[in-house]
Design an enzyme around this catalytic site. Structure first.
Site, PDB file in Angstrom:
ATOM      1  CB  ILE A   1      15.377   1.861-108.496  1.00  0.00           C
ATOM      2  CG1 ILE A   1      16.476   1.687-107.397  1.00  0.00           C
ATOM      3  CG2 ILE A   1      14.846   0.630-108.990  1.00  0.00           C
ATOM      4  CD1 ILE A   1      17.726   0.872-107.959  1.00  0.00           C
TER       5      ILE A   1
ATOM      6  CD  GLU B   1       5.167  20.077-112.341  1.00  0.00           C
ATOM      7  OE1 GLU B   1       4.610  20.585-113.197  1.00  0.00           O
ATOM      8  OE2 GLU B   1       5.615  20.653-111.416  1.00  0.00           O
TER       9      GLU B   1
ATOM     10  CB  ILE C   1       1.142   4.760-105.472  1.00  0.00           C
ATOM     11  CG1 ILE C   1       1.992   4.857-104.191  1.00  0.00           C
ATOM     12  CG2 ILE C   1       2.006   4.534-106.521  1.00  0.00           C
ATOM     13  CD1 ILE C   1       2.968   3.687-103.810  1.00  0.00           C
TER      14      ILE C   1
ATOM     15  CE  LYS D   1      18.437   1.429 -94.951  1.00  0.00           C
ATOM     16  NZ  LYS D   1      19.322   1.105 -96.178  1.00  0.00           N
TER      17      LYS D   1
ATOM     18  N   GLY E   1      25.058   6.320-105.617  1.00  0.00           N
ATOM     19  CA  GLY E   1      24.438   7.278-106.555  1.00  0.00           C
ATOM     20  C   GLY E   1      22.894   7.609-106.179  1.00  0.00           C
ATOM     21  CB  SER E   2      20.189   5.923-104.961  1.00  0.00           C
ATOM     22  OG  SER E   2      20.451   5.505-103.543  1.00  0.00           O
ATOM     23  CB  SER E   3      17.484  10.285-104.172  1.00  0.00           C
ATOM     24  OG  SER E   3      16.541   9.180-104.136  1.00  0.00           O
TER      25      SER E   3
END
Length: 593
Positions: free
Chosen positions: A290, A313, A333, A400, A439-441
């Site tokens: 995203i 990285e 973060i 979720k 298609g997201s991880s």
């Protein structure tokens, strides 16, 4: 020795000139025969050779002028045919002028012979040049699987030309129009007939179609209907035309993303651009699925400065390769000191917080890290945005978080509660909740693709499990749209359409690969914290916006002093689940780890 037969421009020139000399003799002599009923009087033969030499010289000269001797034989086109006609017109007009000036030299001369020869020469010389393409296309028809094109538009014509030239390995057998009222119905495009959609089944069976190419611009529902229809008829190769960024087109296999896409039709691109353009924007989790797409869209919409933050990285390097002139910051973060230093340095106008641990089983097995990152890290981003007077903060949430059954969902719900109840001062804080993105991880789509390409089986946790899905670019556009219209304190919910059964998704992907008889679906059982059905709302009290794909959920009050205390307790608690359940009472699960 083989180099003698290798085609060159010089050999092509000599070949065509020699054949044109021979054909010109044949057509002129045949014209005399036809004029005199195949019995040429000797008196008229006296001017034959003079006529032949002048006409042949003129034709070769004009064909040379139109570069007809330099064309590639198999690519003979309509333009080349038109040039052959013009060359003949000019040559024969030239001969006419010469005849008028030197008529005594030709006497006696049957002038009608020139008219007959004009048409015979056009036919013979034109046929010579078209013959290679004709036989190449005929051979192609016999050697390449027949193809049906679905859609009547300029893309269809372009691809047909490529197919007929042999540039692509598909030979057009028929064209099918989506619209029954299409005025091209029963007409021909590149000599291929246009049929109504109702005849598609018959065409596939009759012509033994092996490939379907979809050129029509249709929505995902119609596309899914067509794909289901042709796959049931045994078609294993289905392609559609994709538009590339440089306005070029290419053929690609139909993907599951194509079938599930729901393009928002009421987006206000102008308001999104106005919201982004000229702003300094900081994006956390910028290397993720995203975050990277939002980064690209913000760059495209004219952000004055982009600061991309990620703890990976490799992810940061990848997004940095796709976008120029951005600040790449390798920061976790949860590191308040480094994050504070960055906010002080950048002073962003907008912060988009996409950083999170999202994989349910991993978060279940690493509860402390999931809470530290998703709750404490998000709280850091929120607190610093308020501290440095960020104009707008957008938090990415998930379906979720609704009645969560897992730690990941519960942590995201805690973040939603903090964002909507904290004293935001000059900062407008908004959260956006949506389901899975294709298609997201960690998405099932890449996993299923990998399993199918490896020969199977495809694993699904439960036959009844369902999920909401949306394409990444669409979800990110809607996120930016919500940010543009937000006033602060809202929890926005994106309309994800109807939930999709994962087993149906798996079977559809297997069909797209043409392996429905080779690969089976195996059910492995629900994983820890996984539930059968995801939800987007806590109740039915959502508020509509002017955008059909965006809703606002009813806020949940939570005293911010108490919530801050409860988060501190959560971070120190040994029993993370119980501490989460105190903040999120609707968080239910069988165990009490």
């Amino acid at each position: 020795m083989m180099s003698i037969f290798r085609p060159t421009s010089t050999k092509r020139l000599l070949f065509f000139v020699l054949l044109d000399i021979i054909l010109s003799f044949i057509t002129l002599y045949l014209s005399y025969l036809l004029r005199f009923n195949f019995s040429i009087p000797n008196v008229f033969l006296s001017s034959f050779w003079l006529t032949y030499l002048i006409l042949t010289g003129l034709k070769i000269s004009t064909l040379f002028f139109f570069k007809n001797y330099f064309l590639v034989w198999r690519f003979f086109s309509f333009i080349d045919a038109k040039n052959v006609i013009w060359a003949h017109i000019i040559a024969y007009v030239g001969f006419g002028i010469i005849y008028l000036v030197f008529s005594k030299e030709f006497s006696p001369f049957p002038r009608s012979v020139i008219i007959i020869d004009f048409f015979l020469s056009l036919i013979f010389i034109g046929a010579l040049r078209a013959s290679k393409r004709f036989f190449a296309e005929r051979a192609q028809t016999m050697s390449i699987s027949p193809t049906v094109f679905i859609g009547v538009n300029s893309k269809t014509s372009t691809i047909l030309q490529s197919a007929l030239r042999g540039d692509i390995d598909y030979y057009p057998s028929a064209i099918v129009a989506i619209d029954a009222n299409d005025n091209a119905m029963n007409a021909y495009i590149q000599n291929v007939r246009v049929h109504p959609l109702v005849e598609l089944d018959d065409i596939i069976r009759r012509d033994k179609i092996k490939v379907v190419i979809i050129t029509a611009d249709i929505d995902s529902k119609v596309l899914k209907f067509l794909v289901d229809k042709v796959t049931k008829l045994g078609i294993k190769e289905i392609k559609r035309v994709k538009l590339l960024g440089d306005n070029h087109e290419k053929l690609e296999d139909i993907s599951i993303e194509d079938l599930l896409a729901r393009h928002p039709k009421d987006l206000d691109i102008d308001s999104i651009e106005k919201f982004i353009k000229g702003k300094s924007i900081l994006i956390t989790g910028a290397g993720g699925s995203i975050g990277s797409e939002i980064s690209k869209q913000c760059h495209m919409l004219g952000a004055s400065e982009l600061t991309l933050v990620d703890s990976s990285e490799f992810n940061l390097y990848q997004i940095g390769q796709k976008i120029n002139d951005v600040r790449l910051k390798l920061i976790n973060i949860t590191d308040m000191a480094l994050l504070d230093k960055l906010f002080l340095e950048v002073k962003p106008d907008i912060v988009i917080h996409a950083a999170a641990y999202k994989h349910v089983p991993i978060c279940e097995n690493n509860q402390e890290m999931a809470i530290l990152n998703n709750v404490f890290g998000s709280k850091n981003v929120i607190d610093l945005s308020i501290k440095y007077n960020v104009k707008k903060l957008v938090l990415i949430s998930t379906d979720k978080a609704v009645r969560p059954t897992n730690v990941m969902g519960a942590t995201k719900r805690v973040t939603e509660l903090y964002a909507s109840n904290v004293e935001s001062h000059n900062t407008e804080i908004v959260a956006v909740r949506f389901g899975n993105v294709l298609g997201s991880s960690g998405s099932v789509i890449p996993k299923f693709k990998e399993q199918i390409e490896a020969g199977g089986p495809v694993t699904v946790t439960h036959p009844e499990i369902t999920r909401y899905f949306m394409l990444i670019p669409e979800a990110c556009q809607l996120v930016l749209q919500t940010a543009a219209i937000a006033k602060g304190g809202e929890l926005f919910i994106l309309d994800m359409g109807a939930p999709i059964k994962i087993v149906d998704l798996a079977k559809q992907m297997i069909r797209l690969y043409g392996k429905e008889n080779e690969i089976e679906v195996v059910f492995t059982g629900l994983r820890p914290g996984e539930k059968l059905y995801e939800e987007l709302l806590l109740d039915e009290s959502e508020e509509k916006t002017k955008f059909s794909s965006i809703f606002i959920a009813k806020p949940t009050p939570y005293d911010i002093t108490q919530l801050t205390h409860d988060i501190e307790v959560l971070l120190e608690a040994n029993n993370k689940v119980k501490a989460l359940q105190k903040i999120v009472p609707e968080f239910t699960r069988e165990d009490s780890l």
